[in-house]
Design a protein around this motif. Sequence first.
Motif, PDB file in Angstrom:
ATOM      1  N   ASN A  93      24.257   6.441  -2.162  1.00 41.93           N
ATOM      2  CA  ASN A  93      23.631   5.760  -3.290  1.00 41.93           C
ATOM      3  C   ASN A  93      22.242   6.357  -3.494  1.00 41.93           C
ATOM      4  OD1 ASN A  93      22.381   3.996  -5.129  1.00 41.93           O
ATOM      5  ND2 ASN A  93      23.468   2.212  -4.336  1.00 41.93           N
ATOM      6  N   ASN A  94      22.079   7.069  -4.600  1.00 38.56           N
ATOM      7  CA  ASN A  94      20.792   7.718  -4.890  1.00 38.56           C
ATOM      8  C   ASN A  94      19.881   6.788  -5.674  1.00 38.56           C
ATOM      9  OD1 ASN A  94      21.403  10.170  -3.605  1.00 38.56           O
ATOM     10  ND2 ASN A  94      22.557  10.854  -5.390  1.00 38.56           N
ATOM     11  N   PHE A  98      17.066  10.178  -8.049  1.00 40.74           N
ATOM     12  CA  PHE A  98      18.058  10.780  -8.932  1.00 40.74           C
ATOM     13  C   PHE A  98      18.286  12.268  -8.657  1.00 40.74           C
ATOM     14  CE2 PHE A  98      15.742   7.615 -11.744  1.00 40.74           C
ATOM     15  CZ  PHE A  98      16.572   6.562 -11.374  1.00 40.74           C
ATOM     16  N   GLU A  99      19.552  12.609  -8.442  1.00 47.16           N
ATOM     17  CA  GLU A  99      19.947  14.004  -8.319  1.00 47.16           C
ATOM     18  C   GLU A  99      20.739  14.462  -9.536  1.00 47.16           C
ATOM     19  OE1 GLU A  99      21.991  14.573  -4.652  1.00 47.16           O
ATOM     20  OE2 GLU A  99      20.286  13.937  -3.411  1.00 47.16           O
ATOM     21  N   HIS A 102      23.980  11.117 -13.946  1.00 44.78           N
ATOM     22  CA  HIS A 102      24.914  10.052 -13.596  1.00 44.78           C
ATOM     23  C   HIS A 102      24.271   9.048 -12.642  1.00 44.78           C
ATOM     24  CE1 HIS A 102      28.790   8.144 -13.329  1.00 44.78           C
ATOM     25  NE2 HIS A 102      28.826   8.269 -12.017  1.00 44.78           N
ATOM     26  N   ASP A 103      23.381   9.516 -11.771  1.00 48.53           N
ATOM     27  CA  ASP A 103      22.675   8.607 -10.868  1.00 48.53           C
ATOM     28  C   ASP A 103      21.845   7.597 -11.641  1.00 48.53           C
ATOM     29  OD1 ASP A 103      23.668   9.773  -8.567  1.00 48.53           O
ATOM     30  OD2 ASP A 103      21.962  11.133  -8.321  1.00 48.53           O
ATOM     31  N   TYR A 135      15.649  10.202 -16.695  1.00 47.86           N
ATOM     32  CA  TYR A 135      16.012  11.330 -15.819  1.00 47.86           C
ATOM     33  C   TYR A 135      14.969  12.451 -15.919  1.00 47.86           C
ATOM     34  CZ  TYR A 135      18.554  15.253 -13.843  1.00 47.86           C
ATOM     35  OH  TYR A 135      18.910  16.353 -13.090  1.00 47.86           O
TER      36      TYR A 135
END
Length: 249
Positions: A93-94, A98-99, A102-103, A135
Motif C-alpha cells: 500500500n503506497n 505515490f509510485e 493509480h496509487d 500526482y
Amino acid sequence: MGHGRDIDNRLRADPDNYTLPTHHLMLESNSEFLDVVNCSSNTNSFGISLGGAACYYLQHHRPDIIKRTVLVSPAILCCVDKGLVNGIREGTNNFCCFESRHDVKLLMRDLSTGRDDYTREKWDPVPQFFLESVYRQSKKGAPAGHFRALLLNLLANTDSPFSAMKDVDADSHRLVMWPEKDRIINYEEGKRFFEVSSSGGDFASKSSNTEFELITDCGHIFHSDGRGILDIIKPRVRDYLLDFIQDDM
C-alpha cells in the motif's frame, strides 16, 4: 515536520545531516512553537488525522496552554487501521508514497467510504484532473522515497506515551469526532481507546470531559454524498468552541 517547507529548509538544504522526525521530536517542536508565538493560557486546538494525534499529545504535554481540543479521527497509533499499517510495512500500500497515478486513485478511494470487502473497487470521489494534479505535485514536493521512509520511521519509533492502548489524558476537555466508515483510522479502535460505549445512537465516554460523536456514512475525508469532512463538521466545531469561550468569559 517532514512535510512542506520543512522538506525545503532541512532536507533539500542539508540532506547529509537531515534526520527524520520522531514522535518526541514532533511533540517538542510543536510545544516550542506555542512558546515562540506567545500562545495564551486559554488556547484551543483542532486537528484531523495526524494533526489530531499531534493535538492529543500536545494537550497532554502542555495543559498550561491547551485547554480544549477538537480531534477528528486522530491518528493515534493503536487506532490506525491494521491493514493499512501492514500494507505500508510490506510495501503493498503506497499510502501517500505515490509510485504511479493509480496509487493516487487508490488513496482517494481509501479516504472515502470504501467497501466492506476492502477490494478498493468503487466510485472515485474526485475527478481525474484532480488526481493528475496531486500526482504531479507529489513528484515536485519531496525526493523519491521520502514519505515512505517518514511513515516507516513513525511506525518504528513508538514508546510511552505514544504506544498507549488507552487514553493517557482522560481529564482533558475535548470533542472527538469519528467517521463511521473510516478506512485509515479505525472507528472501533477509536471507541476502545477513548473507552466509549454506545446505545441507541448515543455515546458515553468513561471521561466526563470527552464528548464523542459519530459522523455517519463518512470516510476519512469524503462523505458518501461527495462532501468533504471539514464542511460537515464545521457547525459542530464552531458551537463547541464558542460554548467554551462563553463559559470562560
